[in-house]
Design a protein around this motif. Structure first.
Motif, mmCIF file in Angstrom:
data_model
loop_
_atom_site.group_PDB
_atom_site.id
_atom_site.type_symbol
_atom_site.label_atom_id
_atom_site.label_comp_id
_atom_site.label_asym_id
_atom_site.label_seq_id
_atom_site.Cartn_x
_atom_site.Cartn_y
_atom_site.Cartn_z
ATOM 1 N N PHE A 82 0.847 -1.187 0.000
ATOM 2 C CA PHE A 82 0.000 0.000 0.000
ATOM 3 C C PHE A 82 0.887 1.244 0.000
ATOM 4 N N ALA A 83 0.604 2.172 -0.891
ATOM 5 C CA ALA A 83 1.322 3.443 -0.897
ATOM 6 C C ALA A 83 0.791 4.343 0.206
ATOM 7 N N GLY A 84 1.626 5.262 0.675
ATOM 8 C CA GLY A 84 1.227 6.140 1.760
ATOM 9 C C GLY A 84 -0.040 6.909 1.468
ATOM 10 N N GLU A 85 -0.212 7.352 0.215
ATOM 11 C CA GLU A 85 -1.401 8.137 -0.133
ATOM 12 C C GLU A 85 -2.673 7.297 -0.188
ATOM 13 N N ARG A 86 -2.546 5.982 -0.027
ATOM 14 C CA ARG A 86 -3.710 5.091 -0.022
ATOM 15 C C ARG A 86 -4.091 4.679 1.401
ATOM 16 N N ILE A 87 -3.538 5.354 2.398
ATOM 17 C CA ILE A 87 -3.718 4.968 3.794
ATOM 18 C C ILE A 87 -4.456 6.061 4.549
ATOM 19 N N LEU A 88 -5.386 5.654 5.397
ATOM 20 C CA LEU A 88 -6.067 6.545 6.348
ATOM 21 C C LEU A 88 -5.634 6.157 7.746
ATOM 22 N N TYR A 89 -5.092 7.110 8.494
ATOM 23 C CA TYR A 89 -4.621 6.858 9.861
ATOM 24 C C TYR A 89 -5.700 7.340 10.834
ATOM 25 N N THR A 90 -6.176 6.462 11.703
ATOM 26 C CA THR A 90 -7.263 6.768 12.621
ATOM 27 C C THR A 90 -6.832 6.487 14.059
ATOM 28 N N GLY A 91 -7.740 6.750 15.008
ATOM 29 C CA GLY A 91 -7.501 6.407 16.394
ATOM 30 C C GLY A 91 -7.472 7.616 17.308
ATOM 31 N N PRO A 92 -7.917 7.450 18.556
ATOM 32 C CA PRO A 92 -8.047 8.581 19.479
ATOM 33 C C PRO A 92 -6.768 8.971 20.193
ATOM 34 N N GLY A 93 -5.716 8.143 20.110
ATOM 35 C CA GLY A 93 -4.513 8.410 20.898
ATOM 36 C C GLY A 93 -3.255 8.501 20.068
ATOM 37 N N LYS A 94 -3.316 9.171 18.945
ATOM 38 C CA LYS A 94 -2.152 9.282 18.063
ATOM 39 C C LYS A 94 -1.088 10.162 18.732
ATOM 40 N N THR A 95 0.069 9.615 18.971
ATOM 41 C CA THR A 95 1.141 10.370 19.616
ATOM 42 C C THR A 95 1.968 11.128 18.586
ATOM 43 N N GLY A 96 2.744 12.101 19.075
ATOM 44 C CA GLY A 96 3.618 12.827 18.181
ATOM 45 C C GLY A 96 4.600 11.924 17.470
ATOM 46 N N ALA A 97 5.127 10.928 18.189
ATOM 47 C CA ALA A 97 6.116 10.032 17.585
ATOM 48 C C ALA A 97 5.515 9.218 16.445
ATOM 49 N N GLU A 98 4.312 8.692 16.654
ATOM 50 C CA GLU A 98 3.746 7.867 15.579
ATOM 51 C C GLU A 98 3.242 8.736 14.432
ATOM 52 N N LEU A 99 2.768 9.942 14.730
ATOM 53 C CA LEU A 99 2.404 10.843 13.644
ATOM 54 C C LEU A 99 3.621 11.200 12.799
ATOM 55 N N THR A 100 4.748 11.424 13.464
ATOM 56 C CA THR A 100 5.986 11.696 12.729
ATOM 57 C C THR A 100 6.336 10.523 11.823
ATOM 58 N N GLU A 101 6.224 9.326 12.356
ATOM 59 C CA GLU A 101 6.523 8.126 11.574
ATOM 60 C C GLU A 101 5.594 8.029 10.363
ATOM 61 N N ALA A 102 4.305 8.240 10.598
ATOM 62 C CA ALA A 102 3.337 8.104 9.511
ATOM 63 C C ALA A 102 3.562 9.159 8.430
ATOM 64 N N LEU A 103 3.740 10.422 8.834
ATOM 65 C CA LEU A 103 3.940 11.487 7.859
ATOM 66 C C LEU A 103 5.246 11.304 7.088
ATOM 67 N N THR A 104 6.285 10.889 7.789
ATOM 68 C CA THR A 104 7.575 10.679 7.142
ATOM 69 C C THR A 104 7.492 9.579 6.093
ATOM 70 N N ARG A 105 6.618 8.604 6.330
ATOM 71 C CA ARG A 105 6.520 7.459 5.411
ATOM 72 C C ARG A 105 5.399 7.620 4.394
ATOM 73 N N GLY A 106 4.880 8.843 4.266
ATOM 74 C CA GLY A 106 4.001 9.125 3.144
ATOM 75 C C GLY A 106 2.525 9.216 3.424
ATOM 76 N N VAL A 107 2.087 8.977 4.672
ATOM 77 C CA VAL A 107 0.664 9.095 4.988
ATOM 78 C C VAL A 107 0.293 10.567 5.047
ATOM 79 N N ARG A 108 -0.812 10.922 4.413
ATOM 80 C CA ARG A 108 -1.241 12.323 4.409
ATOM 81 C C ARG A 108 -2.679 12.511 4.872
ATOM 82 N N LEU A 109 -3.429 11.416 5.061
ATOM 83 C CA LEU A 109 -4.837 11.520 5.426
ATOM 84 C C LEU A 109 -5.042 10.947 6.823
ATOM 85 N N PHE A 110 -5.603 11.781 7.712
ATOM 86 C CA PHE A 110 -5.788 11.404 9.112
ATOM 87 C C PHE A 110 -7.228 11.681 9.528
ATOM 88 N N SER A 111 -7.801 10.743 10.285
ATOM 89 C CA SER A 111 -9.085 10.977 10.931
ATOM 90 C C SER A 111 -8.799 11.520 12.328
#
Length: 412
Positions: A82-111
């Protein structure tokens, strides 16, 4: 041969068998039930096995996108292609560290679930010189399907309470590092029937149109959720929805007349429906015990193998069938696992033919919420084997291994 007996003899029990042909059929059936323009997210929490993820991603324009809520799931879906632009990141407890990881690896869409969650996404994106597209997850005050498992309308860590959004509109539009792309709904799970599912989608689409006006933001993306029912660990056939396609198109035409041209893009999401009927759990009877007029059939699979999110403190209804012929129908029994805790029960008062130690049993429709939704590490027992087939072809055999890593000078 890839029959239950042959696979159990070769790879042991407890073990799961997943058939990729069944995964593909579920994916194709669900896409066929949706308008051509509607996209489909697979909720990786249902089963993050890489072979299943790859099968759901395949299918060209009618392949699934991925919905995740952890860095571990991010690793799994990226590994599956799956490419990063095909991913939706969800969840109520997204930390700064995991958001950094997700954004760095191409995720751009967040709930996003709250003003604080939205701000945290924005702060992380700003540090990286990026802008994150954010969906506002909505906890609607009411719904249409009164007979299904409701996910909204009550206090929750999930979503913005819909009645608060008018007062938050200006604040949400101006969070640095974010761009409000649209809304995310997930109002119910496991709809009782197609009529309930359609009623809920219609209600959701109408509510989304009202909120678009309230927020003053033209939506680019609208995730209207799921609720697609499928039998789970019980006998039954996965439903095929014959009326949904036209009903969704009519509702979207009424409230979002530009949706067919992508204004907004529309998506649904599903987990259980896409994978449940692909899986069969194989387990062996270890012992049969009678205690004070109650029978216990002790299996080598327990809540560490098939917990059904057992931490929620509930016992799911389970169907168990002897693979070979057995004796006459016996006494209703509790299905106990091998763990040293009285909580290790897969079912109570389950009626099955009389069985003996060594007999192979199967649990149908067990492709969702299996090993990774179980108390996998409790008491240190090995994880079940996961066997992937495509019809009569053996594709892969794997097992999740538990390891401990050390820091502070110790080897990693």
């Amino acid at each position: 041969m890839t029959g239950p007996t042959e696979l159990a003899e070769r790879f042991g029990t407890p073990s799961y068998v997943y058939d990729l042909d069944r995964v593909a059929a579920a994916r194709d059936d669900l896409f066929a039930a949706l308008p051509d323009e509607v996209e489909l997210f697979y909720a990786a929490k249902a089963n993050p096995h890489p072979d299943l993820l790859r099968e759901l991603r395949s299918g060209g324009a009618r392949g699934c996108r991925a919905e995740i809520s952890s860095v571990g799931e991010l690793d799994a879906v990226l590994e599956a292609g799956f490419a990063g632009e095909r991913i939706l990141y969800t969840g109520p407890g997204k930390t700064g560290a995991e958001l950094t990881e997700a954004l760095t690896r191409g995720v751009r869409l967040f709930s996003t679930e709250s003003p604080g969650d939205l701000r945290r996404v924005g702060e992380t994106a700003l540090r990286l010189g990026l802008t994150a597209d954010c969906l506002i997850r909505v906890n609607n005050a009411d719904g249409a399907a009164a007979t299904s498992i409701r996910m909204t309308g009550v206090p929750s860590q999930f979503g913005f309470d819909s009645e608060t959004l008018p007062g938050l509109a200006a604040e949400l539009r101006d969070v640095p590092g974010t761009s409000i792309a649209g809304l995310h709904f997930f109002p119910l799970s496991n709809a009782k029937d197609e009529a309930s599912l359609i009623a809920e989608f219609r209600h959701t689409i109408a509510a989304a149109a009202d909120l678009q006006h309230t927020l003053g933001v033209p939506f680019r993306f609208l995730d209207i959720g799921g609720g697609f029912a499928a039998p789970y660990a019980v006998r039954g056939e996965r439903p095929v929805f014959g009326e949904l396609r036209a009903a969704l198109a009519d509702a979207l035409d009424e409230h979002f007349p530009g949706w067919r041209e992508g204004a907004p893009r529309v998506a649904c999401e599903s987990g259980r429906y896409l994978v449940a009927d692909s899986g069969t759990l194989l387990t062996t009877v270890v012992n049969v015990k009678d205690s004070r007029d109650h029978r216990y059939v002790v299996l080598d699979a327990g809540i560490n193998t098939f917990g059904g999110m057992s931490g929620l403190g509930r016992i799911m209804p389970v169907s168990v069938e002897p693979h070979q012929s057995a004796g006459a129908v016996g006494t209703p029994a509790s299905l106990a696992g091998p763990l040293c805790t009285p909580g290790d029960l897969l079912g109570r008062n389950v009626v099955l033919p009389d069985v003996a130690p060594g007999e192979l049993l199967t649990v149908p429709n067990a492709g969702a919420y299996g090993p990774t939704a179980s108390l996998l590490m409790f008491l240190g027992r090995p994880a079940p084997a996961e066997i992937v087939v495509r019809g009569d072809e053996l594709v892969s055999v794997s097992r999740i291994e538990h390891t401990r890593t050390y820091e502070h000078g110790q080897a990693l």
